[in-house]
Design a protein around this motif. Sequence first.
Motif, PDB file in Angstrom:
ATOM      1  N   ILE A  76      29.123  23.029  46.386  1.00 15.97           N
ATOM      2  CA  ILE A  76      29.889  21.879  45.883  1.00 15.97           C
ATOM      3  C   ILE A  76      28.953  20.859  45.235  1.00 15.97           C
ATOM      4  CG2 ILE A  76      31.366  19.926  46.542  1.00 15.97           C
ATOM      5  CD1 ILE A  76      32.829  22.592  46.612  1.00 15.97           C
ATOM      6  N   ALA A  77      27.839  20.562  45.890  1.00 18.31           N
ATOM      7  CA  ALA A  77      26.890  19.590  45.332  1.00 18.31           C
ATOM      8  C   ALA A  77      26.368  20.057  43.979  1.00 18.31           C
ATOM      9  CB  ALA A  77      25.736  19.359  46.305  1.00 18.31           C
ATOM     10  N   SER A  78      25.986  21.319  43.898  1.00 19.17           N
ATOM     11  CA  SER A  78      25.462  21.855  42.637  1.00 19.17           C
ATOM     12  C   SER A  78      26.522  21.823  41.547  1.00 19.17           C
ATOM     13  CB  SER A  78      24.966  23.286  42.820  1.00 19.17           C
ATOM     14  OG  SER A  78      23.935  23.336  43.755  1.00 19.17           O
ATOM     15  N   CYS A  79      27.726  22.239  41.893  1.00 17.99           N
ATOM     16  CA  CYS A  79      28.809  22.285  40.917  1.00 17.99           C
ATOM     17  C   CYS A  79      29.140  20.885  40.392  1.00 17.99           C
ATOM     18  CB  CYS A  79      30.038  22.928  41.559  1.00 17.99           C
ATOM     19  SG  CYS A  79      31.322  23.345  40.387  1.00 17.99           S
ATOM     20  N   VAL A  80      29.335  19.951  41.280  1.00 22.42           N
ATOM     21  CA  VAL A  80      29.706  18.588  40.873  1.00 22.42           C
ATOM     22  C   VAL A  80      28.566  17.918  40.108  1.00 22.42           C
ATOM     23  CG1 VAL A  80      30.248  16.271  41.745  1.00 22.42           C
ATOM     24  CG2 VAL A  80      31.407  18.275  42.701  1.00 22.42           C
ATOM     25  N   LEU A  81      27.354  17.996  40.663  1.00 19.75           N
ATOM     26  CA  LEU A  81      26.221  17.312  40.025  1.00 19.75           C
ATOM     27  C   LEU A  81      25.881  17.911  38.660  1.00 19.75           C
ATOM     28  CD1 LEU A  81      23.939  16.683  43.132  1.00 19.75           C
ATOM     29  CD2 LEU A  81      25.321  15.014  41.870  1.00 19.75           C
ATOM     30  N   PHE A  82      25.950  19.238  38.539  1.00 20.35           N
ATOM     31  CA  PHE A  82      25.669  19.857  37.243  1.00 20.35           C
ATOM     32  C   PHE A  82      26.741  19.523  36.229  1.00 20.35           C
ATOM     33  CE2 PHE A  82      21.940  22.017  38.377  1.00 20.35           C
ATOM     34  CZ  PHE A  82      21.401  22.489  37.200  1.00 20.35           C
ATOM     35  N   PHE A  83      27.992  19.562  36.641  1.00 19.65           N
ATOM     36  CA  PHE A  83      29.067  19.220  35.713  1.00 19.65           C
ATOM     37  C   PHE A  83      28.870  17.805  35.187  1.00 19.65           C
ATOM     38  CE2 PHE A  83      33.171  17.739  34.290  1.00 19.65           C
ATOM     39  CZ  PHE A  83      33.641  18.823  33.576  1.00 19.65           C
ATOM     40  N   LEU A  84      28.615  16.867  36.078  1.00 22.77           N
ATOM     41  CA  LEU A  84      28.414  15.475  35.669  1.00 22.77           C
ATOM     42  C   LEU A  84      27.148  15.290  34.836  1.00 22.77           C
ATOM     43  CD1 LEU A  84      29.473  13.653  38.958  1.00 22.77           C
ATOM     44  CD2 LEU A  84      30.783  13.868  36.823  1.00 22.77           C
ATOM     45  N   ALA A  85      26.077  15.992  35.209  1.00 25.84           N
ATOM     46  CA  ALA A  85      24.811  15.865  34.475  1.00 25.84           C
ATOM     47  C   ALA A  85      24.932  16.393  33.051  1.00 25.84           C
ATOM     48  CB  ALA A  85      23.690  16.600  35.213  1.00 25.84           C
ATOM     49  N   GLU A  86      25.823  17.337  32.843  1.00 26.93           N
ATOM     50  CA  GLU A  86      25.991  17.927  31.512  1.00 26.93           C
ATOM     51  C   GLU A  86      26.818  17.065  30.564  1.00 26.93           C
ATOM     52  OE1 GLU A  86      25.045  21.024  29.645  1.00 26.93           O
ATOM     53  OE2 GLU A  86      23.503  20.248  30.971  1.00 26.93           O
ATOM     54  N   ILE A  87      27.552  16.105  31.091  1.00 24.49           N
ATOM     55  CA  ILE A  87      28.388  15.270  30.226  1.00 24.49           C
ATOM     56  C   ILE A  87      27.482  14.425  29.326  1.00 24.49           C
ATOM     57  CG2 ILE A  87      30.073  13.383  30.153  1.00 24.49           C
ATOM     58  CD1 ILE A  87      31.215  14.510  32.784  1.00 24.49           C
ATOM     59  N   GLY A  88      27.611  14.645  28.032  1.00 25.08           N
ATOM     60  CA  GLY A  88      26.810  13.916  27.047  1.00 25.08           C
ATOM     61  C   GLY A  88      25.383  14.407  26.925  1.00 25.08           C
ATOM     62  N   ASP A  89      25.036  15.472  27.623  1.00 19.60           N
ATOM     63  CA  ASP A  89      23.683  16.009  27.579  1.00 19.60           C
ATOM     64  C   ASP A  89      23.467  16.796  26.286  1.00 19.60           C
ATOM     65  OD1 ASP A  89      21.202  16.321  29.124  1.00 19.60           O
ATOM     66  OD2 ASP A  89      21.683  18.450  29.101  1.00 19.60           O
ATOM     67  N   LYS A  90      22.212  16.999  25.935  1.00 17.90           N
ATOM     68  CA  LYS A  90      21.915  17.695  24.685  1.00 17.90           C
ATOM     69  C   LYS A  90      22.445  19.123  24.665  1.00 17.90           C
ATOM     70  CE  LYS A  90      17.162  17.589  26.160  1.00 17.90           C
ATOM     71  NZ  LYS A  90      17.135  16.306  26.785  1.00 17.90           N
ATOM     72  N   THR A  91      22.508  19.796  25.819  1.00 18.76           N
ATOM     73  CA  THR A  91      23.049  21.157  25.825  1.00 18.76           C
ATOM     74  C   THR A  91      24.570  21.146  25.632  1.00 18.76           C
ATOM     75  OG1 THR A  91      22.990  21.104  28.251  1.00 18.76           O
ATOM     76  CG2 THR A  91      21.192  22.228  27.130  1.00 18.76           C
ATOM     77  N   GLN A  92      25.244  20.103  26.084  1.00 11.58           N
ATOM     78  CA  GLN A  92      26.675  19.987  25.839  1.00 11.58           C
ATOM     79  C   GLN A  92      26.919  19.720  24.347  1.00 11.58           C
ATOM     80  OE1 GLN A  92      28.931  16.576  27.246  1.00 11.58           O
ATOM     81  NE2 GLN A  92      30.580  17.929  27.870  1.00 11.58           N
ATOM     82  N   VAL A  93      26.124  18.843  23.768  1.00 12.97           N
ATOM     83  CA  VAL A  93      26.235  18.561  22.338  1.00 12.97           C
ATOM     84  C   VAL A  93      25.957  19.834  21.532  1.00 12.97           C
ATOM     85  CG1 VAL A  93      25.241  17.246  20.425  1.00 12.97           C
ATOM     86  CG2 VAL A  93      25.691  16.114  22.615  1.00 12.97           C
ATOM     87  N   ALA A  94      24.931  20.569  21.937  1.00 14.23           N
ATOM     88  CA  ALA A  94      24.607  21.835  21.251  1.00 14.23           C
ATOM     89  C   ALA A  94      25.771  22.812  21.353  1.00 14.23           C
ATOM     90  CB  ALA A  94      23.335  22.445  21.842  1.00 14.23           C
TER      91      ALA A  94
END
Length: 186
Positions: A103-121
């Motif tokens: 759960i921690a990995s899933c939630v934290l990664f999802f949130l960390a990816e918002i607006g991140d360069k890999t999400q933009v890519a």
Amino acid sequence: MEALFSSFTAVAIAEIGDKTQLLSLFLAARFRAKGAIIAGILLATLLNHAASAWLGVWVAQFIPANWHYGLLGGSFIAVGLWLLIPDKDDSEDTGVLRYGAFIASCVLFFLAEIGDKTQVATVLLAANFEQAVWYVIWGTTLGMLAANVPVIYAGSWLMQKIPLALARRAACAVFISLGLYIIVAG
């Protein structure tokens, strides 16, 4: 297959030194269940990148076809320059860790990816490869795993062996080169 390869390569390179790699290192130090961390990253990345890819496909309908190569190449150059800006790990400020590794990995990664360069890519790649959006989703997800799984298993050792500043500069050079290639080839 070009969409899968391009997406995999772009995200795997963009992840070098990214905050999600720092998050992987933090989670691996905090939890023993490496498989649960990886499963959480997989689910979070699939959900985040699927939403991003569909956004890219939607946006692509508003962009003239003759602009795609210029926009994609320019965005690769921008992401390359963005790689030179160090990320910081702010994952310790959350209470989600009490729910366990998955759960921690899933939630934290999802949130960390918002607006991140890999999400933009992912948005930009999906806009370019709108007929192969599933390949983009799988390519970016596999690229994320390829960059983060080694950190989960060997993060401390890797951080001592590879200077982060050098890795960022090398990734920047690769992205700028790819961007220029896409513009010229387009």
